[in-house]
Enzyme design. Structure first.
Site, PDB file in Angstrom:
ATOM      1  N   GLU A  62      41.824  42.300  33.655  1.00  0.00           N
ATOM      2  CA  GLU A  62      41.856  43.242  34.507  1.00  0.00           C
ATOM      3  C   GLU A  62      43.325  43.731  34.869  1.00  0.00           C
ATOM      4  O   GLU A  62      44.380  42.800  35.237  1.00  0.00           O
ATOM      5  CB  GLU A  62      41.286  42.921  35.909  1.00  0.00           C
ATOM      6  CG  GLU A  62      39.520  42.954  35.977  1.00  0.00           C
ATOM      7  CD  GLU A  62      39.141  42.522  37.360  1.00  0.00           C
ATOM      8  OE1 GLU A  62      39.525  42.957  38.342  1.00  0.00           O
ATOM      9  OE2 GLU A  62      38.049  41.804  37.279  1.00  0.00           O
TER      10      GLU A  62
ATOM     11  N   GLU B 145      36.886  35.836  38.588  1.00  0.00           N
ATOM     12  CA  GLU B 145      37.845  35.319  39.669  1.00  0.00           C
ATOM     13  C   GLU B 145      37.276  34.092  40.420  1.00  0.00           C
ATOM     14  O   GLU B 145      36.990  34.310  41.487  1.00  0.00           O
ATOM     15  CB  GLU B 145      38.061  36.531  40.662  1.00  0.00           C
ATOM     16  CG  GLU B 145      38.702  37.760  39.611  1.00  0.00           C
ATOM     17  CD  GLU B 145      39.361  38.488  40.713  1.00  0.00           C
ATOM     18  OE1 GLU B 145      40.216  39.442  40.355  1.00  0.00           O
ATOM     19  OE2 GLU B 145      38.833  38.749  41.919  1.00  0.00           O
TER      20      GLU B 145
HETATM   21  P1  P53 Z   1      39.159  46.625  44.400  1.00  0.00           P
HETATM   22  C1  P53 Z   1      40.878  41.703  45.539  1.00  0.00           C
HETATM   23  C2  P53 Z   1      39.705  42.030  46.360  1.00  0.00           C
HETATM   24  C3  P53 Z   1      38.442  42.204  45.875  1.00  0.00           C
HETATM   25  C4  P53 Z   1      38.304  42.138  44.353  1.00  0.00           C
HETATM   26  O1  P53 Z   1      39.784  45.469  43.573  1.00  0.00           O
HETATM   27  C5  P53 Z   1      39.434  41.661  43.671  1.00  0.00           C
HETATM   28  C6  P53 Z   1      40.538  41.655  44.229  1.00  0.00           C
HETATM   29  C7  P53 Z   1      41.822  41.506  43.280  1.00  0.00           C
HETATM   30  O2  P53 Z   1      42.422  40.269  43.466  1.00  0.00           O
HETATM   31  O3  P53 Z   1      39.324  41.294  42.322  1.00  0.00           O
HETATM   32  C8  P53 Z   1      39.006  42.204  41.199  1.00  0.00           C
HETATM   33  O4  P53 Z   1      37.795  46.917  43.493  1.00  0.00           O
HETATM   34  C9  P53 Z   1      37.516  42.154  40.964  1.00  0.00           C
HETATM   35  C10 P53 Z   1      36.779  43.408  40.619  1.00  0.00           C
HETATM   36  C11 P53 Z   1      37.379  44.554  41.724  1.00  0.00           C
HETATM   37  C12 P53 Z   1      39.153  44.594  41.373  1.00  0.00           C
HETATM   38  O5  P53 Z   1      39.586  43.197  41.551  1.00  0.00           O
HETATM   39  O6  P53 Z   1      39.004  46.020  45.745  1.00  0.00           O
HETATM   40  O7  P53 Z   1      37.268  41.219  39.864  1.00  0.00           O
HETATM   41  O8  P53 Z   1      35.742  43.154  40.941  1.00  0.00           O
HETATM   42  O9  P53 Z   1      37.036  45.815  41.816  1.00  0.00           O
HETATM   43  C13 P53 Z   1      39.784  45.781  42.108  1.00  0.00           C
HETATM   44  O10 P53 Z   1      40.235  47.524  44.431  1.00  0.00           O
END
Ligand code: P53
Length: 478
Positions: A375, A182
């Protein structure tokens, strides 16, 4: 193609990130990284965005990544479960500080290298193709303290060394690599995304884009190296995707949506097309953002674009130019106006399977490079019975509708898609909130937000469902 429209060699699987699942934060010589020192709780947001400097563990906070789900010691059991579901691929990330504990050493830590070598061999044993994120938000703390993280050009040297080490050591074991998870996260959570902390009075925008430039060049260097070391290697970029829709047909809303989409696609424009887009150069000029770069950087960007485009997709987003339209969705680093047509998860992430088809088409139309959804999934509260079984029909519904959308994009629109890995195929620590309670997995892990629990693994209802999906190559989604 199979009769269901999925390519025969479609890579079905699941995804994790080192710091969110491995734990063992100081085992076998591992060094400390930014992702270790982000606590759970209200302060987390300020820490991951670089507003509150926290470069070490502090008294009074709980740091969930220290132990996580202890996959470091349990990966064999976990990979066996992935294999039982029929995974064709498993996306994981390397913890940089296992390989180079401080980040600027000349020689790698052998114990760290052995850990991943064994893990990759374990995957191969079951015919699972590893898909490796070189950096999933992690940056060694020493590099942050000494050089300022990705704001420093010297990061190119350290990152190149890391990549060379990985590509050489794992030649023949790993073929698919992602350079930065990301990459657009740098704009939204700069400490978590790029090890940036800001001092009072600093020009944060310029620093963020300077760091972005370094990551973009580093990504090209990685692509160059990967191809030189093994022509079989395939390198992908990785975007936190989800298109912005205009809130209304008012051209001002449409324009705002275009601008916000560009903020994200900016990164992929560079990584896939090999040069900075005019709109970005103009915006930098207007805003007085001066990014230092040398001719050699531009040549690297031009000559070493990515082989494929990967992205995470959880939700679409909405843009409005009207300050009165300000009801925002909850719980996401990526702020968005609320979409009145969509339901939301318990964490306020809006659910939009058609948005996945839209996003796949946008990316395909923009770049015509193969894509990989690395993802997707639903973070939800699970309530296990006494055996650890969870009847997670809500998760199955979410995944089913997104798999259908992806099937439509392949079959009806003709996009090229290499594979699909669901996020957090085994329950792990949330990146955004640090909670364990926000679960994505097919496999339940007995651990709570405070770190209590036996860490026992158990299968949820979605485990057997996904197994059937993979076995039928996406035909049987019921
Ligand atoms: P979580 C938002 C916030 C933080 C990470 O997120 C994020 C996003 C998504 O747009 O990115 C990804 O755990 C990331 C992962 C993460 C997953 O989204 O906040 O690549 O590391 O765990 C899900 O629910």
């Amino acid at each position: 193609m199979t009769s269901n429209g999925f390519p025969k060699d479609f890579l079905w699987g699941g995804a994790t990130a080192a710091n969110q699942c491995e734990g063992a934060y100081d085992a076998d010589g591992r060094g400390l990284a930014n992702v270790d020192v982000v606590p759970i709780g209200e302060i987390r947001f300020d820490v991951i965005t670089g507003k509150r400097k926290m470069l070490d563990f502090e008294e009074g906070y709980f740091y969930p990544a220290k132990e996580s789900i202890d996959m470091y010691h349990r990966y064999k059991e976990d990979i066996a479960l992935f294999a039982e579901m029929g995974f064709k691929t498993y996306r994981l990330s390397i913890a940089w500080t296992r390989i180079f504990p401080k980040g600027d050493e000349e020689t790698p830590n052998e114990a760290g290298l052995i850990f991943y070598e064994n893990l990759f061999k374990e995957c191969r044993k079951y015919g699972i193709e590893p898909l490796v994120t070189i950096t999933h938000f992690d940056c060694p703390i020493h590099l942050i303290k000494t050089y300022g993280g990705w704001r420093s050009r010297q990061m190119l040297v350290f990152y190149e060394r890391l990549c060379r080490t990985l590509f050489t050591r794992y030649k023949g074991l790993v073929k698919y690599w992602l350079t930065f998870n990301e990459i657009n996260m740098i704009l939204h959570a700069p400490f978590m995304g790029a090890g940036l902390v800001f001092e009072a009075g600093e020009d944060e925008e310029t620093i963020k884009y300077q760091a972005a430039h370094h990551e973009l060049v580093a990504s090209s260097i990685a692509t160059k190296l990967a191809h030189e070391i093994d022509p079989e290697n395939k390198i992908g970029c990785m975007l936190a995707a989800g298109d912005y829709y205009p809130y209304t047909p008012n051209p001002k809303d449409v324009w705002r949506a275009l601008e916000l989409n560009r903020d994200n696609y900016f990164f992929i424009d560079v990584q896939a097309r090999g040069e900075y887009p005019n709109y970005a150069k103009k915006a930098w000029e207007r805003k007085g953002i001066k990014v230092e770069m040398i001719q050699e950087d531009l040549e690297l960007l031009k000559n070493y674009t990515v082989d494929f485009i990967s992205f995470s997709y959880y939700s679409s987003r909405v843009a409005s130019a009207d300050p009165k339209v300000n009801e925002e969705t909850q719980g996401n680093i990526f702020a968005s106006v609320k979409n009145p047509y969509l339901d939301a998860s318990e964490w306020g992430w809006q659910i939009d399977p058609l948005g996945l088809r839209i996003t796949l088409n946008t990316i395909w139309d923009r770049y015509q490079k193969p894509m990989f959804i690395v993802e997707n999934g639903l973070g939800a509260v699970d309530t296990p019975d006494e055996n650890g079984y969870v009847a997670d029909d809500y998760r199955i519904d979410y995944l089913r509708s997104h798999i259908k959308a992806m099937r439509d994009a392949i079959n009806l629109d003709g996009v090229e898609l290499l594979g699909y890995t669901t996020w957090g195929c085994i329950d792990l620590v949330s990146a955004g909130t640090g909670e364990m309670k926000k679960r994505y997995g097919f496999i339940y892990v007995d651990r709570d937000n405070d770190g209590r629990g036996t860490l026992k693994r158990s299968k949820k209802k979605s485990f057997d469902w996904y197994k059937k999906v993979i076995a039928s190559q996406g035909k049987d989604l019921e």
